[in-house]
Design a protein around this motif. Structure first.
Motif: not given
Length: 248
Positions: A100-105
């Motif tokens: 979730k922390k890197a979801l924008d990737r």
């Protein structure tokens, strides 16, 4: 099939590499588990090389335990996939929170999730390619690569899932032995994370929700899954790799 109907290729992945590797101690006191070598190559390189073979162009890798060693190792990799490090030094977020922390990737597109220690002997066709081909967002929210419990080397548990003839998965019942175990590779939709906790949580939460909607699917691994969870398991896995090479 028109261009609008043709599924988009899956080109992004998240590799879970931040865990403490407690069961692999004492090795992991000084080496993060993803850098433990099996058959002459770090576990994470086995995963990333298979990602490249499957058409993955960008892989996000999270780091926490011995993060400097992880970043140093990753910086020396060349070729595909391109590596993006997700820094979890401040707090370990578990499998779900890490993704979730890197979801924008992932720009709103489905993506592959690898356990960095997922290790198997391939069958005639590479399993990641088979998984991506089998992905159907119309009928599934999550697709898991699953391995037969009985033939997985180094695994002594009771399995994870039952699978019906259509590929739908359900949790094993209490005191039962299930025929399939999660092999550590999955395809997920990013929208599944919309209503999830902040901070640390497990991907198991999403698996459970998908089961309740009858939208958790499995693909049986073609080959043999090798569970590399302890120092002794490394030797067993390497012996099996050598045997496989001799057969070929």
């Amino acid at each position: 099939m028109s261009d609008e109907q043709t599924p988009k290729r899956i080109t992004r992945a998240f590799v879970l590499a931040a865990g403490l590797g407690k069961r692999m101690r004492p090795i992991t006191a000084t080496v993060p588990k993803p850098l433990v070598e099996v058959a002459g190559k770090a576990l994470i390189d086995h995963a990333l090389d298979r990602a490249a073979q499957g058409g993955i162009e960008t892989a996000v890798v999270n780091v926490h335990w011995l993060a400097d060693l992880m970043e140093g190792h990753l910086s020396h990799r060349g070729g595909a996939p391109a590596i993006v490090v997700s820094d979890e030094r401040e707090a370990l977020l578990e499998t779900g929170g890490g993704v979730k922390k890197a979801l924008d990737r992932f720009e709103g597109e489905p993506f592959v999730v690898f356990n960095s220690d997922s290790f198997w002997l391939e069958g005639p066709r590479p399993n990641l390619g088979r998984l991506i081909e089998a992905w159907d967002p119309e009928t599934m929210d999550i697709l898991l690569l699953v391995a037969p419990t009985a033939t997985s080397l180094g695994y002594e548990g009771a399995g994870d899932f039952d699978m019906d003839p259509d590929g739908r998965l359900s949790w094993r019942g209490e005191r039962e032995v299930a025929p399939f175990i999660y092999a550590g590779v999955a395809i997920l939709k990013p929208e599944l994370f919309a209503d999830t906790p902040e901070g640390s949580f497990s991907l198991t939460l999403l698996f459970d929700r998908a089961i309740k909607r009858n939208r958790l699917q499995g693909l049986r691994l073609d080959g043999q899954w090798l569970h590399v969870g302890t120092p002794d398991a490394i030797q067993a896995a390497e012996a099996r790799v050598r045997e496989s090479a001799q057969i070929v």
